[in-house]
Design a protein around this motif. Structure first.
Motif, PDB file in Angstrom:
ATOM      1  N   THR A  14       0.830  -1.205   0.000  1.00  0.00           N
ATOM      2  CA  THR A  14       0.000   0.000   0.000  1.00  0.00           C
ATOM      3  C   THR A  14       0.862   1.251   0.000  1.00  0.00           C
ATOM      4  OG1 THR A  14      -0.251  -0.058   2.413  1.00  0.00           O
ATOM      5  CG2 THR A  14      -2.000  -1.094   1.098  1.00  0.00           C
ATOM      6  N   ALA A  15       2.009   1.200   0.660  1.00  0.00           N
ATOM      7  CA  ALA A  15       2.920   2.354   0.638  1.00  0.00           C
ATOM      8  C   ALA A  15       3.448   2.587  -0.771  1.00  0.00           C
ATOM      9  CB  ALA A  15       4.069   2.147   1.614  1.00  0.00           C
ATOM     10  N   ALA A  16       3.830   1.529  -1.468  1.00  0.00           N
ATOM     11  CA  ALA A  16       4.355   1.670  -2.834  1.00  0.00           C
ATOM     12  C   ALA A  16       3.281   2.169  -3.790  1.00  0.00           C
ATOM     13  CB  ALA A  16       4.909   0.332  -3.327  1.00  0.00           C
ATOM     14  N   LEU A  17       2.065   1.692  -3.636  1.00  0.00           N
ATOM     15  CA  LEU A  17       0.987   2.040  -4.554  1.00  0.00           C
ATOM     16  C   LEU A  17       0.371   3.398  -4.277  1.00  0.00           C
ATOM     17  CD1 LEU A  17      -0.801  -1.414  -4.730  1.00  0.00           C
ATOM     18  CD2 LEU A  17       0.827  -0.438  -6.364  1.00  0.00           C
ATOM     19  N   SER A  18       0.673   3.995  -3.132  1.00  0.00           N
ATOM     20  CA  SER A  18       0.054   5.280  -2.790  1.00  0.00           C
ATOM     21  C   SER A  18       0.951   6.483  -3.072  1.00  0.00           C
ATOM     22  CB  SER A  18      -0.395   5.279  -1.325  1.00  0.00           C
ATOM     23  OG  SER A  18       0.719   5.208  -0.464  1.00  0.00           O
ATOM     24  N   HIS A  19       2.053   6.284  -3.766  1.00  0.00           N
ATOM     25  CA  HIS A  19       2.917   7.413  -4.138  1.00  0.00           C
ATOM     26  C   HIS A  19       2.077   8.405  -4.946  1.00  0.00           C
ATOM     27  CE1 HIS A  19       5.853   9.661  -6.512  1.00  0.00           C
ATOM     28  NE2 HIS A  19       6.704   9.397  -5.526  1.00  0.00           N
ATOM     29  N   PRO A  20       2.077   9.697  -4.580  1.00  0.00           N
ATOM     30  CA  PRO A  20       1.189  10.663  -5.245  1.00  0.00           C
ATOM     31  C   PRO A  20       1.400  10.758  -6.754  1.00  0.00           C
ATOM     32  CG  PRO A  20       2.737  11.792  -3.786  1.00  0.00           C
ATOM     33  CD  PRO A  20       2.890  10.329  -3.547  1.00  0.00           C
ATOM     34  N   ALA A  93     -11.192   5.960  -3.760  1.00  0.00           N
ATOM     35  CA  ALA A  93     -11.605   7.372  -3.756  1.00  0.00           C
ATOM     36  C   ALA A  93     -13.111   7.511  -3.596  1.00  0.00           C
ATOM     37  CB  ALA A  93     -11.143   8.057  -5.039  1.00  0.00           C
ATOM     38  N   ARG A  94     -13.863   6.628  -4.234  1.00  0.00           N
ATOM     39  CA  ARG A  94     -15.324   6.675  -4.125  1.00  0.00           C
ATOM     40  C   ARG A  94     -15.752   6.418  -2.671  1.00  0.00           C
ATOM     41  NH1 ARG A  94     -16.182   4.574  -8.631  1.00  0.00           N
ATOM     42  NH2 ARG A  94     -15.809   2.429  -8.021  1.00  0.00           N
ATOM     43  N   TRP A  95     -15.144   5.391  -2.044  1.00  0.00           N
ATOM     44  CA  TRP A  95     -15.462   5.117  -0.639  1.00  0.00           C
ATOM     45  C   TRP A  95     -15.109   6.327   0.233  1.00  0.00           C
ATOM     46  CZ3 TRP A  95     -12.543   5.246   3.740  1.00  0.00           C
ATOM     47  CH2 TRP A  95     -13.172   4.806   4.900  1.00  0.00           C
ATOM     48  N   ALA A  96     -13.921   6.875   0.025  1.00  0.00           N
ATOM     49  CA  ALA A  96     -13.463   8.004   0.832  1.00  0.00           C
ATOM     50  C   ALA A  96     -14.372   9.224   0.652  1.00  0.00           C
ATOM     51  CB  ALA A  96     -12.020   8.358   0.476  1.00  0.00           C
ATOM     52  N   ARG A  97     -14.781   9.477  -0.573  1.00  0.00           N
ATOM     53  CA  ARG A  97     -15.666  10.628  -0.834  1.00  0.00           C
ATOM     54  C   ARG A  97     -17.010  10.420  -0.127  1.00  0.00           C
ATOM     55  NH1 ARG A  97     -14.899  10.849  -5.853  1.00  0.00           N
ATOM     56  NH2 ARG A  97     -16.502   9.370  -6.436  1.00  0.00           N
ATOM     57  N   THR A  98     -17.555   9.219  -0.220  1.00  0.00           N
ATOM     58  CA  THR A  98     -18.837   8.916   0.412  1.00  0.00           C
ATOM     59  C   THR A  98     -18.767   9.064   1.928  1.00  0.00           C
ATOM     60  OG1 THR A  98     -19.396   7.386  -1.360  1.00  0.00           O
ATOM     61  CG2 THR A  98     -20.588   7.111   0.696  1.00  0.00           C
ATOM     62  N   HIS A  99     -17.620   8.701   2.485  1.00  0.00           N
ATOM     63  CA  HIS A  99     -17.464   8.739   3.946  1.00  0.00           C
ATOM     64  C   HIS A  99     -16.699   9.972   4.436  1.00  0.00           C
ATOM     65  CE1 HIS A  99     -18.549   4.573   3.159  1.00  0.00           C
ATOM     66  NE2 HIS A  99     -19.084   4.627   4.357  1.00  0.00           N
ATOM     67  N   THR A 110      -5.353  12.545  -2.327  1.00  0.00           N
ATOM     68  CA  THR A 110      -5.385  12.457  -0.866  1.00  0.00           C
ATOM     69  C   THR A 110      -6.343  11.370  -0.409  1.00  0.00           C
ATOM     70  OG1 THR A 110      -4.846  14.802  -0.699  1.00  0.00           O
ATOM     71  CG2 THR A 110      -5.794  13.767   1.264  1.00  0.00           C
ATOM     72  N   ARG A 111      -7.502  11.276  -1.061  1.00  0.00           N
ATOM     73  CA  ARG A 111      -8.468  10.232  -0.701  1.00  0.00           C
ATOM     74  C   ARG A 111      -7.889   8.841  -0.940  1.00  0.00           C
ATOM     75  NH1 ARG A 111     -13.148  13.705  -3.279  1.00  0.00           N
ATOM     76  NH2 ARG A 111     -13.998  14.575  -1.356  1.00  0.00           N
ATOM     77  N   VAL A 112      -7.248   8.669  -2.103  1.00  0.00           N
ATOM     78  CA  VAL A 112      -6.659   7.362  -2.418  1.00  0.00           C
ATOM     79  C   VAL A 112      -5.558   7.027  -1.414  1.00  0.00           C
ATOM     80  CG1 VAL A 112      -5.278   6.077  -4.116  1.00  0.00           C
ATOM     81  CG2 VAL A 112      -7.260   7.409  -4.865  1.00  0.00           C
ATOM     82  N   GLN A 113      -4.654   7.966  -1.186  1.00  0.00           N
ATOM     83  CA  GLN A 113      -3.553   7.731  -0.243  1.00  0.00           C
ATOM     84  C   GLN A 113      -4.073   7.390   1.155  1.00  0.00           C
ATOM     85  OE1 GLN A 113      -1.473  11.514  -1.030  1.00  0.00           O
ATOM     86  NE2 GLN A 113       0.356  10.233  -1.242  1.00  0.00           N
ATOM     87  N   ALA A 114      -5.015   8.168   1.643  1.00  0.00           N
ATOM     88  CA  ALA A 114      -5.537   7.952   2.993  1.00  0.00           C
ATOM     89  C   ALA A 114      -6.240   6.600   3.100  1.00  0.00           C
ATOM     90  CB  ALA A 114      -6.489   9.081   3.377  1.00  0.00           C
ATOM     91  N   THR A 115      -6.995   6.233   2.080  1.00  0.00           N
ATOM     92  CA  THR A 115      -7.701   4.955   2.110  1.00  0.00           C
ATOM     93  C   THR A 115      -6.723   3.794   2.038  1.00  0.00           C
ATOM     94  OG1 THR A 115      -9.640   5.982   1.098  1.00  0.00           O
ATOM     95  CG2 THR A 115      -9.524   3.579   1.038  1.00  0.00           C
ATOM     96  N   GLY A 120      -3.822  -0.553   4.846  1.00  0.00           N
ATOM     97  CA  GLY A 120      -2.560  -1.152   5.259  1.00  0.00           C
ATOM     98  C   GLY A 120      -2.401  -1.288   6.756  1.00  0.00           C
ATOM     99  N   THR A 121      -3.290  -0.633   7.521  1.00  0.00           N
ATOM    100  CA  THR A 121      -3.137  -0.639   8.977  1.00  0.00           C
ATOM    101  C   THR A 121      -4.392  -1.040   9.749  1.00  0.00           C
ATOM    102  OG1 THR A 121      -3.732   1.702   9.123  1.00  0.00           O
ATOM    103  CG2 THR A 121      -1.392   1.172   8.916  1.00  0.00           C
ATOM    104  N   ALA A 122      -5.559  -1.111   9.096  1.00  0.00           N
ATOM    105  CA  ALA A 122      -6.820  -1.235   9.834  1.00  0.00           C
ATOM    106  C   ALA A 122      -7.243  -2.650  10.181  1.00  0.00           C
ATOM    107  CB  ALA A 122      -7.953  -0.569   9.055  1.00  0.00           C
ATOM    108  N   GLY A 123      -6.722  -3.647   9.524  1.00  0.00           N
ATOM    109  CA  GLY A 123      -7.134  -5.016   9.817  1.00  0.00           C
ATOM    110  C   GLY A 123      -8.602  -5.236   9.520  1.00  0.00           C
ATOM    111  N   GLY A 124      -9.322  -5.874  10.459  1.00  0.00           N
ATOM    112  CA  GLY A 124     -10.728  -6.199  10.257  1.00  0.00           C
ATOM    113  C   GLY A 124     -11.634  -4.998  10.206  1.00  0.00           C
ATOM    114  N   GLU A 125     -11.153  -3.831  10.622  1.00  0.00           N
ATOM    115  CA  GLU A 125     -11.990  -2.642  10.602  1.00  0.00           C
ATOM    116  C   GLU A 125     -11.896  -1.878   9.282  1.00  0.00           C
ATOM    117  OE1 GLU A 125     -10.043  -1.054  13.939  1.00  0.00           O
ATOM    118  OE2 GLU A 125     -10.547  -2.894  14.981  1.00  0.00           O
ATOM    119  N   ALA A 126     -11.208  -2.436   8.305  1.00  0.00           N
ATOM    120  CA  ALA A 126     -11.037  -1.768   7.016  1.00  0.00           C
ATOM    121  C   ALA A 126     -12.358  -1.744   6.254  1.00  0.00           C
ATOM    122  CB  ALA A 126      -9.972  -2.483   6.190  1.00  0.00           C
ATOM    123  N   PRO A 127     -12.592  -0.698   5.469  1.00  0.00           N
ATOM    124  CA  PRO A 127     -13.817  -0.626   4.661  1.00  0.00           C
ATOM    125  C   PRO A 127     -13.852  -1.759   3.641  1.00  0.00           C
ATOM    126  CG  PRO A 127     -12.303   1.152   4.102  1.00  0.00           C
ATOM    127  CD  PRO A 127     -11.733   0.444   5.283  1.00  0.00           C
TER     128      PRO A 127
END
Length: 161
Positions: A14-20, A93-99, A110-115, A120-127
Protein backbone atom coordinates in the motif's frame (compact mmCIF):
# COMPACT_ATOMS: atom_id res chain seq x y z
CA UNK A 1 4.35 -16.70 4.81
CA UNK A 2 2.38 -16.37 8.00
CA UNK A 3 -0.39 -13.81 8.61
CA UNK A 4 2.03 -11.33 10.18
CA UNK A 5 4.26 -11.50 7.12
CA UNK A 6 1.24 -11.04 4.85
CA UNK A 7 0.18 -7.96 6.82
CA UNK A 8 3.66 -6.50 6.61
CA UNK A 9 3.84 -7.23 2.89
CA UNK A 10 0.46 -5.60 2.30
CA UNK A 11 1.48 -2.52 4.32
CA UNK A 12 4.56 -2.20 2.11
CA UNK A 13 2.46 -2.72 -1.01
CA UNK A 14 0.00 0.00 0.00
CA UNK A 15 2.92 2.35 0.64
CA UNK A 16 4.36 1.67 -2.83
CA UNK A 17 0.99 2.04 -4.55
CA UNK A 18 0.05 5.28 -2.79
CA UNK A 19 2.92 7.41 -4.14
CA UNK A 20 1.19 10.66 -5.24
CA UNK A 21 2.88 10.75 -8.64
CA UNK A 22 1.95 7.15 -9.35
CA UNK A 23 -1.68 7.75 -8.35
CA UNK A 24 -1.81 10.80 -10.65
CA UNK A 25 -0.16 9.11 -13.64
CA UNK A 26 -2.24 5.92 -13.41
CA UNK A 27 -5.48 7.87 -12.93
CA UNK A 28 -4.75 10.38 -15.69
CA UNK A 29 -3.98 7.68 -18.25
CA UNK A 30 -7.04 5.71 -17.17
CA UNK A 31 -9.25 8.78 -17.57
CA UNK A 32 -7.69 10.35 -20.67
CA UNK A 33 -5.75 7.67 -22.53
CA UNK A 34 -2.03 7.53 -23.44
CA UNK A 35 0.10 10.28 -21.92
CA UNK A 36 2.85 11.68 -24.10
CA UNK A 37 6.09 11.45 -22.17
CA UNK A 38 7.28 14.92 -23.15
CA UNK A 39 4.03 16.40 -21.79
CA UNK A 40 4.20 14.79 -18.34
CA UNK A 41 5.09 17.94 -16.41
CA UNK A 42 2.51 20.02 -18.30
CA UNK A 43 -0.23 17.46 -17.82
CA UNK A 44 0.50 16.61 -14.20
CA UNK A 45 1.04 20.10 -12.87
CA UNK A 46 2.14 20.50 -9.29
CA UNK A 47 4.43 17.48 -9.30
CA UNK A 48 8.17 18.20 -9.43
CA UNK A 49 10.14 16.52 -12.24
CA UNK A 50 11.94 14.29 -9.74
CA UNK A 51 8.63 13.00 -8.40
CA UNK A 52 7.40 12.38 -11.95
CA UNK A 53 10.59 10.47 -12.81
CA UNK A 54 10.29 8.40 -9.66
CA UNK A 55 6.60 7.64 -10.31
CA UNK A 56 7.25 6.71 -13.93
CA UNK A 57 10.16 4.44 -12.98
CA UNK A 58 8.11 2.83 -10.20
CA UNK A 59 5.17 2.32 -12.56
CA UNK A 60 7.40 0.55 -15.07
CA UNK A 61 9.17 -1.52 -12.40
CA UNK A 62 5.84 -2.64 -10.98
CA UNK A 63 4.54 -3.55 -14.42
CA UNK A 64 1.84 -0.85 -14.37
CA UNK A 65 3.14 1.34 -17.21
CA UNK A 66 4.87 0.81 -20.51
CA UNK A 67 5.91 3.08 -23.35
CA UNK A 68 4.19 2.82 -26.70
CA UNK A 69 4.18 5.02 -29.75
CA UNK A 70 0.90 6.91 -29.91
CA UNK A 71 0.39 9.24 -32.84
CA UNK A 72 4.08 8.94 -33.70
CA UNK A 73 5.16 10.12 -30.23
CA UNK A 74 6.35 8.02 -27.28
CA UNK A 75 3.57 7.82 -24.74
CA UNK A 76 2.92 6.06 -21.45
CA UNK A 77 0.09 3.53 -21.47
CA UNK A 78 -1.34 1.29 -18.78
CA UNK A 79 -0.72 -2.42 -18.70
CA UNK A 80 -3.58 -4.68 -17.62
CA UNK A 81 -2.22 -4.49 -14.05
CA UNK A 82 -2.23 -0.69 -14.32
CA UNK A 83 -5.84 -0.65 -15.54
CA UNK A 84 -6.87 -2.87 -12.67
CA UNK A 85 -5.00 -0.65 -10.21
CA UNK A 86 -6.86 2.37 -11.60
CA UNK A 87 -10.08 0.57 -10.66
CA UNK A 88 -8.73 0.05 -7.13
CA UNK A 89 -7.90 3.76 -6.93
CA UNK A 90 -11.41 4.66 -8.11
CA UNK A 91 -12.99 2.33 -5.56
CA UNK A 92 -10.85 3.77 -2.77
CA UNK A 93 -11.60 7.37 -3.76
CA UNK A 94 -15.32 6.67 -4.13
CA UNK A 95 -15.46 5.12 -0.64
CA UNK A 96 -13.46 8.00 0.83
CA UNK A 97 -15.67 10.63 -0.83
CA UNK A 98 -18.84 8.92 0.41
CA UNK A 99 -17.46 8.74 3.95
CA UNK A 100 -15.80 12.18 3.89
CA UNK A 101 -12.46 10.53 4.51
CA UNK A 102 -9.99 11.87 5.46
CA UNK A 103 -12.03 15.11 5.40
CA UNK A 104 -14.82 16.81 3.43
CA UNK A 105 -12.58 18.72 1.03
CA UNK A 106 -9.94 16.12 0.16
CA UNK A 107 -8.79 15.75 -3.44
CA UNK A 108 -8.61 12.46 -5.36
CA UNK A 109 -4.96 11.71 -4.57
CA UNK A 110 -5.39 12.46 -0.87
CA UNK A 111 -8.47 10.23 -0.70
CA UNK A 112 -6.66 7.36 -2.42
CA UNK A 113 -3.55 7.73 -0.24
CA UNK A 114 -5.54 7.95 2.99
CA UNK A 115 -7.70 4.95 2.11
CA UNK A 116 -4.70 2.82 1.10
CA UNK A 117 -2.97 3.79 4.35
CA UNK A 118 -6.09 2.81 6.27
CA UNK A 119 -6.20 -0.53 4.46
CA UNK A 120 -2.56 -1.15 5.26
CA UNK A 121 -3.14 -0.64 8.98
CA UNK A 122 -6.82 -1.24 9.83
CA UNK A 123 -7.13 -5.02 9.82
CA UNK A 124 -10.73 -6.20 10.26
CA UNK A 125 -11.99 -2.64 10.60
CA UNK A 126 -11.04 -1.77 7.02
CA UNK A 127 -13.82 -0.63 4.66
CA UNK A 128 -15.10 -3.63 2.72
CA UNK A 129 -15.26 -2.39 -0.92
CA UNK A 130 -11.76 -0.89 -1.04
CA UNK A 131 -10.38 -3.81 0.99
CA UNK A 132 -11.83 -6.35 -1.43
CA UNK A 133 -10.59 -4.42 -4.48
CA UNK A 134 -7.08 -4.05 -3.09
CA UNK A 135 -6.91 -7.65 -1.87
CA UNK A 136 -7.93 -8.90 -5.30
CA UNK A 137 -5.37 -6.70 -7.05
CA UNK A 138 -2.56 -7.68 -4.69
CA UNK A 139 -3.46 -11.35 -4.95
CA UNK A 140 -3.27 -11.13 -8.76
CA UNK A 141 -0.17 -8.89 -8.96
CA UNK A 142 1.83 -9.48 -5.77
CA UNK A 143 4.77 -10.94 -7.67
CA UNK A 144 5.35 -7.61 -9.41
CA UNK A 145 5.46 -5.94 -6.01
CA UNK A 146 7.96 -8.45 -4.72
CA UNK A 147 5.67 -9.18 -1.77
CA UNK A 148 3.84 -12.44 -2.53
CA UNK A 149 0.91 -12.99 -0.21
CA UNK A 150 -0.57 -16.32 0.79
CA UNK A 151 -4.25 -15.35 0.97
CA UNK A 152 -6.46 -16.65 -1.81
CA UNK A 153 -9.58 -14.61 -1.20
CA UNK A 154 -10.21 -11.14 0.21
CA UNK A 155 -11.63 -12.71 3.39
CA UNK A 156 -8.52 -14.83 3.91
CA UNK A 157 -6.09 -11.96 3.44
CA UNK A 158 -5.22 -10.18 6.61
CA UNK A 159 -4.63 -6.50 5.94
CA UNK A 160 -2.85 -5.63 9.18
CA UNK A 161 -0.67 -7.16 11.86
Amino acid sequence: MNALSDADALARATAALSHPGLVRIISDIDDNGPLQRHLLSRTLTGLPRQQLRHATAAGRALGLLRTRTHGGTPALVLTSAGKELADVYDTAARWARTHHYPCDVSDFVTRVQATLTLLGTAGGEAPHAPQAALASWVRDHAAALGYPLTGTSPDEMQLAA
